[in-house]
Design an enzyme around this catalytic site. Structure first.
Site, PDB file in Angstrom:
ATOM      1  N   HIS A  55     -19.551 -18.596  -7.462  1.00 47.44           N
ATOM      2  CA  HIS A  55     -19.339 -17.157  -7.318  1.00 47.44           C
ATOM      3  C   HIS A  55     -18.345 -16.711  -8.394  1.00 47.44           C
ATOM      4  O   HIS A  55     -17.557 -17.520  -8.910  1.00 47.44           O
ATOM      5  CB  HIS A  55     -18.755 -16.835  -5.946  1.00 47.44           C
ATOM      6  CG  HIS A  55     -19.733 -16.954  -4.826  1.00 47.44           C
ATOM      7  ND1 HIS A  55     -19.520 -16.351  -3.612  1.00 47.44           N
ATOM      8  CD2 HIS A  55     -20.916 -17.601  -4.722  1.00 47.44           C
ATOM      9  CE1 HIS A  55     -20.531 -16.615  -2.802  1.00 47.44           C
ATOM     10  NE2 HIS A  55     -21.386 -17.378  -3.454  1.00 47.44           N
ATOM     11  N   GLU A  57     -15.556 -15.027  -8.212  1.00 50.58           N
ATOM     12  CA  GLU A  57     -14.149 -15.285  -7.890  1.00 50.58           C
ATOM     13  C   GLU A  57     -13.787 -16.747  -8.105  1.00 50.58           C
ATOM     14  O   GLU A  57     -12.704 -17.059  -8.613  1.00 50.58           O
ATOM     15  CB  GLU A  57     -13.849 -14.930  -6.420  1.00 50.58           C
ATOM     16  CG  GLU A  57     -14.109 -13.493  -6.060  1.00 50.58           C
ATOM     17  CD  GLU A  57     -15.481 -13.254  -5.470  1.00 50.58           C
ATOM     18  OE1 GLU A  57     -15.581 -12.419  -4.556  1.00 50.58           O
ATOM     19  OE2 GLU A  57     -16.470 -13.891  -5.919  1.00 50.58           O
ATOM     20  N   CYS A  85     -16.548 -12.984  -0.175  1.00 48.65           N
ATOM     21  CA  CYS A  85     -17.165 -13.646   0.974  1.00 48.65           C
ATOM     22  C   CYS A  85     -16.164 -14.618   1.604  1.00 48.65           C
ATOM     23  O   CYS A  85     -15.060 -14.804   1.071  1.00 48.65           O
ATOM     24  CB  CYS A  85     -18.413 -14.395   0.501  1.00 48.65           C
ATOM     25  SG  CYS A  85     -18.024 -15.874  -0.473  1.00 48.65           S
ATOM     26  N   CYS A  88     -14.862 -17.337  -0.888  1.00 51.09           N
ATOM     27  CA  CYS A  88     -13.975 -16.801  -1.927  1.00 51.09           C
ATOM     28  C   CYS A  88     -12.641 -16.343  -1.347  1.00 51.09           C
ATOM     29  O   CYS A  88     -11.595 -16.550  -1.968  1.00 51.09           O
ATOM     30  CB  CYS A  88     -14.671 -15.686  -2.687  1.00 51.09           C
ATOM     31  SG  CYS A  88     -16.090 -16.315  -3.644  1.00 51.09           S
TER      32      CYS A  88
END
Length: 168
Positions: A55, A57, A85, A88
């Site tokens: 992801h 992040e 999410c 993260c």
């Protein structure tokens, strides 16, 4: 940090989201900032890497850790185009980021205030301040236009497939 500076950094996160989009990835971008300097950049790369942990992040945090040669990001802030999410937010907590700015809310997986707020939960040993809605419209539009185009492309591919099958 003043609003103009916050918007500058979110636009940098949007540039990362554009990189993801150009790769055919869901356009999400993130940057990590400390003392007014970008120390980590990341964009969504799950399809490219076939790795669920890539992801935006996570990528930005990893780069910031490498640049500082330290897993602690205590004086850092992260700017992300979509609400983080659970994975993260966990990484943000564990790396001790002090503030999170996000653009669009994530109604399906957002854990920085939408479904729950893990980042400000006092049961954890670290909390991060959350500021939501920074350049929200631009962030949301980037995602919505990506998915609109994706649906349109899939619909066209289905039509072509149906025509080929009817002709044979």
């Amino acid at each position: 940090m003043e609003r103009a500076e916050q918007e500058f950094f979110m636009r940098e996160a949007l540039k990362e989201a554009e990189k993801a989009k150009s790769m055919g990835e869901v356009p999400i971008g993130a940057i990590v900032v400390r003392d007014g300097v970008i120390i980590g950049r990341g964009h969504n790369a799950r399809e490219t890497t076939q790795d669920a942990t890539t992801h935006a992040e996570m990528q930005a945090i990893r780069q910031a850790n490498e640049n500082l040669e330290n897993w602690r990001l205590e004086d850092a802030e992260i700017f992300v185009t979509l609400e983080p999410c659970p994975m993260c937010t966990g990484a943000i907590i564990l790396s001790r980021v002090k503030k999170v700015y996000y653009g669009a809310s994530d109604l399906k997986a957002g854990t920085a205030g939408t479904l729950m707020n893990l980042l400000e939960d006092e049961r954890f040993n670290h909390q991060a301040v959350v500021e939501k809605g920074l350049l929200e419209e631009e962030c949301r539009e980037m995602l919505q236009s990506f998915f609109r185009e994706l649906r349109k492309k899939r619909k066209e591919e289905n039509r072509k497939h149906l025509r080929r099958n009817n002709c044979e």
